[in-house]
Design a protein around this motif. Structure first.
Motif, short mmCIF file in Angstrom:
data_model
loop_
_atom_site.label_atom_id
_atom_site.label_comp_id
_atom_site.label_asym_id
_atom_site.label_seq_id
_atom_site.Cartn_x
_atom_site.Cartn_y
_atom_site.Cartn_z
N PHE A 244 0.81 -1.21 0.00
CA PHE A 244 0.00 0.00 0.00
C PHE A 244 0.86 1.27 0.00
O PHE A 244 0.62 2.19 -0.78
CB PHE A 244 -0.92 -0.03 1.22
N VAL A 245 1.86 1.30 0.86
CA VAL A 245 2.68 2.51 0.98
C VAL A 245 3.33 2.86 -0.36
O VAL A 245 3.35 4.02 -0.78
CB VAL A 245 3.79 2.32 2.04
N ALA A 246 3.83 1.84 -1.04
CA ALA A 246 4.48 2.08 -2.32
C ALA A 246 3.47 2.57 -3.36
O ALA A 246 3.77 3.47 -4.15
CB ALA A 246 5.15 0.80 -2.79
N GLN A 247 2.27 1.99 -3.33
CA GLN A 247 1.24 2.43 -4.28
C GLN A 247 0.88 3.89 -4.08
O GLN A 247 0.80 4.66 -5.02
CB GLN A 247 -0.03 1.59 -4.09
N LEU A 248 0.71 4.26 -2.81
CA LEU A 248 0.29 5.63 -2.50
C LEU A 248 1.42 6.60 -2.85
O LEU A 248 1.17 7.66 -3.43
CB LEU A 248 -0.09 5.74 -1.03
N THR A 249 2.64 6.24 -2.53
CA THR A 249 3.79 7.08 -2.88
C THR A 249 3.79 7.35 -4.38
O THR A 249 3.94 8.49 -4.83
CB THR A 249 5.11 6.39 -2.49
N ASP A 250 3.60 6.30 -5.11
CA ASP A 250 3.58 6.39 -6.56
C ASP A 250 2.50 7.35 -7.03
O ASP A 250 2.75 8.24 -7.86
CB ASP A 250 3.33 4.97 -7.11
N GLU A 251 1.31 7.19 -6.50
CA GLU A 251 0.19 8.05 -6.91
C GLU A 251 0.44 9.50 -6.52
O GLU A 251 0.12 10.42 -7.27
CB GLU A 251 -1.12 7.57 -6.28
N LEU A 252 1.02 9.70 -5.34
CA LEU A 252 1.28 11.07 -4.89
C LEU A 252 2.29 11.75 -5.81
O LEU A 252 2.17 12.93 -6.13
CB LEU A 252 1.80 11.06 -3.45
N ARG A 253 3.28 10.96 -6.25
CA ARG A 253 4.25 11.51 -7.19
C ARG A 253 3.57 11.95 -8.47
O ARG A 253 3.86 13.00 -9.02
CB ARG A 253 5.28 10.46 -7.52
N LYS A 254 2.66 11.08 -8.94
CA LYS A 254 1.95 11.42 -10.17
C LYS A 254 1.17 12.72 -10.01
O LYS A 254 0.93 13.44 -10.96
CB LYS A 254 0.98 10.29 -10.55
N TYR B 269 -14.18 4.39 -0.04
CA TYR B 269 -13.90 3.54 -1.19
C TYR B 269 -13.28 4.31 -2.36
O TYR B 269 -13.48 3.95 -3.51
CB TYR B 269 -15.19 2.83 -1.67
N GLN B 270 -12.56 5.40 -2.07
CA GLN B 270 -11.90 6.10 -3.17
C GLN B 270 -10.82 5.20 -3.76
O GLN B 270 -10.11 4.54 -3.02
CB GLN B 270 -11.18 7.37 -2.69
N PRO B 271 -10.69 5.21 -5.08
CA PRO B 271 -9.53 4.52 -5.66
C PRO B 271 -8.26 5.30 -5.31
O PRO B 271 -8.32 6.48 -4.95
CB PRO B 271 -9.79 4.57 -7.17
N MET B 272 -7.12 4.62 -5.44
CA MET B 272 -5.86 5.20 -4.99
C MET B 272 -5.54 6.59 -5.56
O MET B 272 -5.15 7.48 -4.82
CB MET B 272 -4.74 4.19 -5.31
N PRO B 273 -5.72 6.81 -6.88
CA PRO B 273 -5.40 8.15 -7.42
C PRO B 273 -6.25 9.23 -6.78
O PRO B 273 -5.76 10.32 -6.47
CB PRO B 273 -5.73 8.02 -8.91
N ILE B 279 -5.23 13.90 -0.60
CA ILE B 279 -4.13 14.17 0.32
C ILE B 279 -3.36 15.42 -0.14
O ILE B 279 -3.03 16.30 0.65
CB ILE B 279 -3.18 12.96 0.41
N LYS B 280 -3.14 15.51 -1.43
CA LYS B 280 -2.38 16.64 -1.94
C LYS B 280 -3.14 17.96 -1.69
O LYS B 280 -2.56 18.95 -1.28
CB LYS B 280 -2.15 16.47 -3.45
N LYS B 281 -4.45 17.90 -1.91
CA LYS B 281 -5.27 19.08 -1.70
C LYS B 281 -5.16 19.57 -0.26
O LYS B 281 -4.99 20.75 0.00
CB LYS B 281 -6.73 18.74 -2.04
N ARG B 282 -5.27 18.62 0.68
CA ARG B 282 -5.17 18.99 2.09
C ARG B 282 -3.82 19.61 2.40
O ARG B 282 -3.70 20.55 3.16
CB ARG B 282 -5.35 17.78 3.01
#
Lengths: 280, 289, 265
Positions: A244-254, B269-273, B279-282
């Motif tokens: 999970f942590v790696a997935q979220l890191t990846d998405e945050l980078r995007k 149930y939000q998808p990861m993106p 999170i970025k918005k906050r």
């Protein structure tokens, strides 16, 4: 760095049947003293074959394996088994003794260790895995996690240089899994032995020094857990899950959050976000 | 089919020195067509509960209604075989139950016992194979020559071939690698939706419970400890902690995040993106204050 | 889980009998089984009965466990009694129903033989009630040790026994699991014609064998990985120890033997 090589795999190939497919194909790697190496791969990637080759339960078809300076062959195999201890997947099918202490004694009995010495080591190793209160308990009264801890103690009792856990947590519930990972952590610190953990669970490699990723009988990647966590798409392709942590890191980078490194756990990711937050 | 437990208790070896309460005063309802996750530690009574769902065990006290079937301490109902046909149970490590010479025969074993015609069985198998991800060529092979993952699929097909209306899954992904786990769970979820099954999933995985269930029942020491919608159950982190159960990772992370940044992000149930965006918005909002 | 079945007959305890070296117990039972046949009058039978009862009392094994152990053989004991009652025609005629004549000799004979039988079962079951299977295995290995000279595989036999004992509970759980899984697939183990019920065993036995072989394979590999190379050069954790109490018990037993032969006619 001047570290001692403990295990060397040199171009090792293996197949179960004469005409069968190669289960391992030209595999080479080294493992150093005191190091924790995780070998990861999906079922059938050849990772468990490596474990069996390491203590001579199987012999390579090609190439050679050196353990502590000795080449693994029919003459050295019994010496090598003293240096390489192994815990298998199924908690029930490796419990030989009628009670916990009998099981820990089994390996020592095979090596003719005197009784007084055995008693001492039983106490010591069972304490190391926190099973000292179960000396005369019968196996069917133990949970899977407890049985696996006894199996670890049994191996420690013969003072090996390398401990291999071959999917030792695969059949356990989350509680048992936690117990084992905890125990393994303790032991790696206190006993100073080399540790090889074979698993398909990326959560279990976080603490390893190095990871060898197996795919289709070959080494797909040899790296650190941190580096590996960055390769999200690739991991998925070879049948592994991305934490999970790696997935979220990846998405945050995007999303344009400039996170430097791949975080290994929640705390690291939160720390990174905190830094980013204060910079803005 | 609706499943209803009314004050059910089950005592192992009642009236012997070994008597032991496995279930105590359990009541709950599983609506027809819903997906329920039953969670608890080893020894919490999960396995015993499963055995009540198809009459392998009968309650010592209380009663159970499953569709039109009624189970109580008064003895087995006459139509128990009907019940077993309608409630398919995939036990833990189901591949251990394989025994026939060929895959086809093993899959047919269940329906045959319940008197389904061979023609109908063949028709079912043809439909089932792609659903469980097995190639047709496998039918004439011995189940013992297959890989672990394939064996599991054959065993599952053997239960599905009974065309059950209720599907009971006891840790169906235990021992599989991540890809296998995902494939098997996706398959069950798809079947659940397509065939309008009522599904009871016994699991240790909070992630699966969150991803698939619309209701969670938590057992502890033979008693019902919690019951509710996953998002509601997982809001009560402390109560779960009391019985050594954790949260799904995403919810756990958001809790930690909220604590650190003083925000109140919730998981819906939000998808990861989507989650990353939030999170970025906050973060941006926080920094302007 | 049916604990009573799993542990076998053993009833945990800490009595003198429990603590005796298993070899002492086996020796005593072995000779007792022989000398029971030397009893031939009231004093000798009384002596043997007193000895057995004393052992039971010292062992403090609850009576119901002992009776439970005797349950399957009650029938045999009574049958033996009746048989002797009818067949023997010595002594005074007690009952005469024409086709059945009962003599006093028959009563005495029947009683004596049944008592003999009863004492046999009582002492042997007391052995298994106060000794764990693994202790019995150890004792057998020790006592059969001399047979190694004629290449008799004593160690292997003992190891086999202890591993079998170790896996009994595991396989029982397994049987339970598989029969549940097959019942869920519509197998009926309890009702229906005999032929169907016999056939119902196949879906149970095949998986059980498959799993037992798999376990055996795994176990062999685990044992090899832990350095097992047969009995040569092995040490043993378990230790059998003949102590003062064993000497005393054996002496007492010998004294009883002497008394028996003195009292014999």
């Amino acid at each position: 760095m001047d570290r001692k090589k403990l295990v060397e795999f040199k171009n090792v190939s293996f197949q179960y049947e004469e005409e069968g497919a190669l289960v391992l194909n030209q595999v080479s790697f080294d493992i150093y003293e005191g190091e924790w190496v995780a070998i990861i791969g999906h079922n059938g990637s050849g990772k468990s074959t490596i474990a069996k080759l390491l203590n001579g339960l199987l012999m390579p078809k090609d190439g050679e394996i050196i353990v502590d300076g000795k080449r693994v062959d029919d003459d050295t195999v019994w010496d090598i088994r003293k240096d390489v201890g192994m815990v298998f997947q199924n908690p029930d099918n490796q419990f030989v003794g009628a009670t916990v202490q009998d099981d820990v004694a089994f390996g020592m009995e095979n090596r003719g260790i005197p009784r007084e010495e055995m008693r001492e080591r039983i106490q010591r190793t069972l304490s190391a895995v926190r099973m000292q209160d179960y000396l005369i308990t019968e196996p069917h009264r133990l949970s899977g996690g407890q049985k696996q801890r006894v199996a670890i103690a049994s191996v420690l009792a013969i003072a090996p240089k390398v401990l291999i856990l071959d999917e030792a947590t695969a059949m356990l519930d989350p509680t048992g899994r936690k117990e084992i990972m905890h125990t393994v952590n303790d032991i790696q610190e206190s006993e100073g032995l080399s540790l090889i953990t074979i698993t398909h669970d990326l959560q279990e490699i976080v603490q390893a020094d190095r990871v060898i990723v197996m795919n289709k009988g070959q080494i797909w990647e040899e790296t650190t857990p941190r580096e590996l966590f960055l390769q999200r798409e690739e991991l998925r392709e070879i049948g592994l899950d991305v934490p999970f942590v790696a997935q979220l890191t990846d998405e945050l980078r995007k999303q344009g959050v400039p996170l430097k490194e791949a975080a290994l756990n929640h705390e690291e990711l939160l720390e990174e976000l905190w830094k980013f937050n204060s910079k803005m | 089919m609706e499943i209803q437990f009314k004050d059910v208790s089950y005592i192992y070896q009642e009236n012997t020195p070994f008597a032991h309460k496995a279930l105590e005063h359990i009541s709950f309802t599983v609506n027809s067509g819903s997906f329920v996750a039953v969670i608890g530690h080893t020894g919490s009574g999960k396995s015993t509960l499963i055995q009540h769902l198809n009459g392998l065990s009968l309650p010592s006290r209380g009663e159970i209604n499953i569709g039109d079937f009624h189970l109580s301490a008064d003895g087995k109902p006459k139509n128990i075989r009907d019940l077993r046909r309608k409630v398919g149970v995939v036990f833990q490590y189901p591949e251990h139950q394989l025994f026939e010479e060929t895959v086809a025969k093993d899959i047919a074993f269940g329906p045959k016992n319940f008197g389904v015609e061979q023609e109908e069985i063949d028709r079912r198998i043809e439909k089932l194979l792609p659903a469980v991800g097995l190639p047709k060529e496998i039918l004439e092979r011995s189940p013992f020559d297959l890989s672990g993952g394939q064996k599991r699929r054959v065993a599952i097909a053997g239960v599905l071939a009974m065309a059950p209306q209720v599907l009971v899954l006891d840790e169906p992904t235990a021992g599989l690698d991540p890809r296998g786990q995902r494939e098997i769970m996706d398959m069950f979820y798809q079947l659940h939706q397509e065939q309008n099954l009522t599904t009871v999933l016994v699991t240790h995985s909070m992630e699966d419970a969150l991803a698939y269930a619309d209701k969670i029942i938590i057992l502890n020491k033979g008693q019902k400890y919690m019951e509710g919608h996953p998002l509601d159950v997982f809001k009560q982190a402390e109560k779960l902690q009391e019985v050594q159960l954790g949260l799904p990772e995403v919810i756990h992370f958001l809790n930690q995040y909220n604590e650190r940044f003083g925000t109140s992000l919730t998981y819906q149930y939000q998808p990861m993106p989507e989650l990353a965006k939030e999170i970025k918005k906050r973060l941006e909002v926080g920094s302007h204050e | 889980m049916n604990n009573a079945l799993i542990i076998g007959q053993y009833v945990p305890g800490n009595s003198l009998i429990h603590r005796l070296d298993p070899r002492t117990k086996i020796t005593v039972v072995f000779f007792f089984v022989i000398i029971v046949f030397f009893a031939n009058n009231v004093p000798t039978y009384s002596l043997l009965t007193a000895f057995s009862v004393l052992c039971v009392l010292i062992s403090r094994v609850p009576l119901r466990f002992i009776l439970k152990g005797l349950l399957p053989v009650w029938f045999l004991i009574i049958f033996t009694f009746i048989l002797h009652l009818i067949i023997t025609n010595e002594g005074n005629l007690l009952v005469d129903w024409g086709f059945i004549k009962i003599y006093s000799g028959g009563v005495i004979q029947g009683f004596a033989i049944s008592l003999r039988f009863f004492l046999l079962i009582l002492t042997t079951s007391l052995l298994t009630l106060t000794t764990t299977p693994i202790e019995i295995t150890d004792a057998m290995e020790e006592m059969l040790h001399p047979l190694k000279k004629i290449k008799f595989p004593v160690h292997e036999l003992a190891l086999m026994m202890s591993i079998s004992l170790r896996f009994i509970p595991t396989l029982m759980q397994e049987t339970d699991k598989i029969s549940r899984a097959q019942a869920a697939r519509g197998v009926d183990f309890r009702t229906g014609p005999v032929k169907d019920r016999v056939m119902a065993v196949i879906p149970l036995l095949v998986p059980l064998f498959v799993s037992a072989f798999k376990r055996a394979e795994d176990l062999a590999m685990a044992m090899e990985a832990r350095g097992y190379q047969g009995g040569e050069g092995r040490s043993k954790l378990r230790e059998l120890h003949v102590g003062t109490k064993d000497i005393l018990v054996l002496t007492g037993f010998v004294l009883m033997l002497v008394a028996l032969f003195v009292l014999r006619q």
